[in-house]
Design a protein around this motif. Structure first.
Motif, mmCIF file in Angstrom:
data_model
loop_
_atom_site.group_PDB
_atom_site.id
_atom_site.type_symbol
_atom_site.label_atom_id
_atom_site.label_comp_id
_atom_site.label_asym_id
_atom_site.label_seq_id
_atom_site.Cartn_x
_atom_site.Cartn_y
_atom_site.Cartn_z
ATOM 1 N N VAL A 127 9.529 -11.136 4.415
ATOM 2 C CA VAL A 127 8.892 -10.288 5.312
ATOM 3 C C VAL A 127 8.499 -9.108 4.738
ATOM 4 O O VAL A 127 9.356 -8.307 4.243
ATOM 5 N N ILE A 128 7.206 -8.500 5.154
ATOM 6 C CA ILE A 128 6.671 -7.368 4.596
ATOM 7 C C ILE A 128 6.915 -6.243 5.697
ATOM 8 O O ILE A 128 6.445 -6.447 6.744
ATOM 9 N N ALA A 129 7.859 -5.234 5.233
ATOM 10 C CA ALA A 129 8.089 -4.394 6.229
ATOM 11 C C ALA A 129 6.815 -3.113 6.303
ATOM 12 O O ALA A 129 6.813 -2.211 5.440
ATOM 13 N N LYS A 130 5.991 -3.364 7.127
ATOM 14 C CA LYS A 130 4.806 -2.850 7.415
ATOM 15 C C LYS A 130 4.994 -1.315 7.566
ATOM 16 O O LYS A 130 5.851 -0.902 8.514
ATOM 17 N N GLY A 131 4.226 -0.561 6.650
ATOM 18 C CA GLY A 131 4.676 0.924 6.767
ATOM 19 C C GLY A 131 5.872 1.601 5.960
ATOM 20 O O GLY A 131 6.278 2.808 5.822
ATOM 21 N N ALA A 132 6.473 0.547 5.330
ATOM 22 C CA ALA A 132 7.769 1.020 4.527
ATOM 23 C C ALA A 132 7.509 0.992 3.117
ATOM 24 O O ALA A 132 6.940 0.081 2.540
ATOM 25 N N GLY A 133 8.141 2.115 2.428
ATOM 26 C CA GLY A 133 8.304 1.845 1.165
ATOM 27 C C GLY A 133 9.441 1.193 0.636
ATOM 28 O O GLY A 133 9.985 0.523 1.445
ATOM 29 N N HIS A 134 10.057 1.921 -0.612
ATOM 30 C CA HIS A 134 11.073 0.942 -1.118
ATOM 31 C C HIS A 134 12.269 1.153 -0.289
ATOM 32 O O HIS A 134 13.242 0.250 0.208
ATOM 33 N N ARG B 48 -2.781 3.771 -8.863
ATOM 34 C CA ARG B 48 -2.560 2.824 -7.991
ATOM 35 C C ARG B 48 -2.888 1.491 -8.449
ATOM 36 O O ARG B 48 -2.113 0.485 -7.737
ATOM 37 N N LEU B 49 -3.927 1.370 -9.253
ATOM 38 C CA LEU B 49 -4.244 -0.031 -9.911
ATOM 39 C C LEU B 49 -3.117 -0.741 -10.630
ATOM 40 O O LEU B 49 -2.867 -1.879 -10.439
ATOM 41 N N VAL B 50 -2.351 -0.063 -11.490
ATOM 42 C CA VAL B 50 -1.367 -0.286 -12.100
ATOM 43 C C VAL B 50 -0.236 -0.915 -11.180
ATOM 44 O O VAL B 50 0.434 -2.015 -11.258
ATOM 45 N N ALA B 51 0.079 0.081 -10.148
ATOM 46 C CA ALA B 51 1.108 -0.538 -9.081
ATOM 47 C C ALA B 51 0.745 -1.580 -8.349
ATOM 48 O O ALA B 51 1.727 -2.344 -8.055
ATOM 49 N N MET B 52 -0.589 -1.731 -8.128
ATOM 50 C CA MET B 52 -0.853 -2.945 -7.156
ATOM 51 C C MET B 52 -0.874 -4.118 -7.895
ATOM 52 O O MET B 52 -0.503 -5.216 -7.580
ATOM 53 N N ASN B 53 -1.402 -4.011 -9.344
ATOM 54 C CA ASN B 53 -1.594 -5.275 -10.014
ATOM 55 C C ASN B 53 -0.418 -5.746 -10.783
ATOM 56 O O ASN B 53 -0.369 -6.892 -11.253
ATOM 57 N N ASP C 171 0.651 -1.386 -0.039
ATOM 58 C CA ASP C 171 -0.166 0.092 0.063
ATOM 59 C C ASP C 171 0.880 1.324 -0.033
ATOM 60 O O ASP C 171 0.702 2.263 -0.754
ATOM 61 N N ILE C 172 1.919 0.970 0.770
ATOM 62 C CA ILE C 172 2.835 2.342 0.876
ATOM 63 C C ILE C 172 3.794 2.590 -0.408
ATOM 64 O O ILE C 172 3.453 3.741 -1.009
#
Length: 332
Positions: A301-308, A270-275, A256-257
């Motif tokens: 491990v998904i870093a919750k709240g973290a972008g790249h 957002r849809l392109v990024a998610m899909n 999401d971030i």
């Protein structure tokens, strides 16, 4: 990304300017924390953030384990940051084969890293390289550097912590379907995604991330795919005999971030990024778990709240994972 507000240097850290024997006319800006054990944690930058953005995770670790801890090294590669010199070999004849604006490749970067680790181990860590337990903590293209280092110098790396790795198997355009390709079928697009969205994503991503795009560092990424064509191979060898593998942790960004971050790119939705973007990155990360044995892999491990830039968003998570790997190495 400019280092506008650099995090503070850990109070235990010693700033260093290191000249490597094979490049005596240039210096690397480094920071070093001397530890109490043979373990050396080496941090590898991506293209976007300098070494200072590792310092919060180092400080976090040292606050948690003040009495007994490994040594820590951060550094800016040639051409990075504000105080590291340009690479003196950038204008040499050996680089004339590279496209304009690109001055050195991953082979050169890995060679420099090996020389730096040798120098630091001997002069600051004060353990011979053969007795130093090396853990590489990397972000983005630094993950490709970490993998290629462990591949070129087998049985030297005991652990790798890979934070949102650079995808070495793509041009970043081919993440998305080609509307002009013979197999393209508009009806197969996810709901809410248009052909125009796909075209815009391909164009925007290509202008920013295609391997031929010049970066300030002059790091030619075109050969990264040649040496690391897949995320899932080659398998790496840890110090020791037989088929012993290093500990590998794979951390991915919060989808999401990252989708929100992607909106800064012209034409991205957002849809392109998610899909597409997130799905491709997730698949790549899953493959990285296979470069070691199953029992020594952790993730994704998904870093919750973290972008790249995971180390910027979640220094606590980075410190926690470093601590876990260090503990495993102490008892193994």
């Amino acid at each position: 990304m400019a280092d506008i507000q650099a995090p503070p240097l850990p109070p235990q850290a010693q700033p260093l300017s290191i000249t490597l024997p094979h490049k005596p006319t240039a210096s690397l800006s480094c920071a070093f924390v001397k530890g109490t054990t043979p373990t050396l944690i080496v941090h590898l930058n991506g293209l976007g953030l300098p070494q200072s953005h590792w310092w919060p995770s180092v400080t976090n670790y040292l606050t948690t384990f003040p009495s007994s801890h490994p040594s820590f090294l951060t550094y800016d590669r040639y051409g990075q940051g504000t105080t590291t010199s340009p690479d003196p070999q950038d204008e040499s004849d050996q680089n004339k084969h590279l496209p304009p604006g690109h001055r050195h490749d991953i082979t050169s970067v890995v060679s420099d890293l090996h020389a730096l680790i040798q120098h630091v181990a001997l002069n600051y860590h004060q353990y011979e390289l053969s007795k130093t337990v090396i853990v590489l903590v990397a972000n983005s293209i630094g993950c490709a550097v970490a993998r290629y280092y462990a591949q070129q110098y087998p049985r030297t790396v005991s652990g790798l912590i890979l934070l949102d790795s650079y995808m070495s198997d793509t041009t970043f355009i081919d993440i998305y379907p080609d509307p002009d390709g013979p197999s393209f079928n508009e009806s197969e697009l996810p709901e809410g995604v248009t052909v125009e969205d796909i075209r815009a994503a391909r164009e925007g991503m290509g202008k920013l991330f295609h391997p031929t795009v010049v970066n300030k560092e002059g790091f030619w990424r075109g050969s990264v795919t040649d040496v690391l064509p897949h995320s899932y191979e080659p398998k790496l060898l840890a110090p020791g005999e037989g088929d012993e593998r290093p500990y590998v942790t794979v951390v991915g960004h919060d989808w999401d971030i990252f989708a929100e971050e992607s909106l800064r790119m012209k034409g991205m939705t957002r849809l392109v990024a998610m899909n597409y973007t997130n799905v491709a990155w997730g698949k790549y990360n899953e493959g990285l778990l296979k470069i070691t044995s199953e029992e020594r892999a952790k993730g994704v491990v998904i870093a919750k709240g973290a972008g790249h830039f995971v180390q910027q968003y979640r220094p606590d998570l980075v410190a926690e994972e470093v601590g876990r790997v260090v503990k495993l190495l102490e008892v193994s």
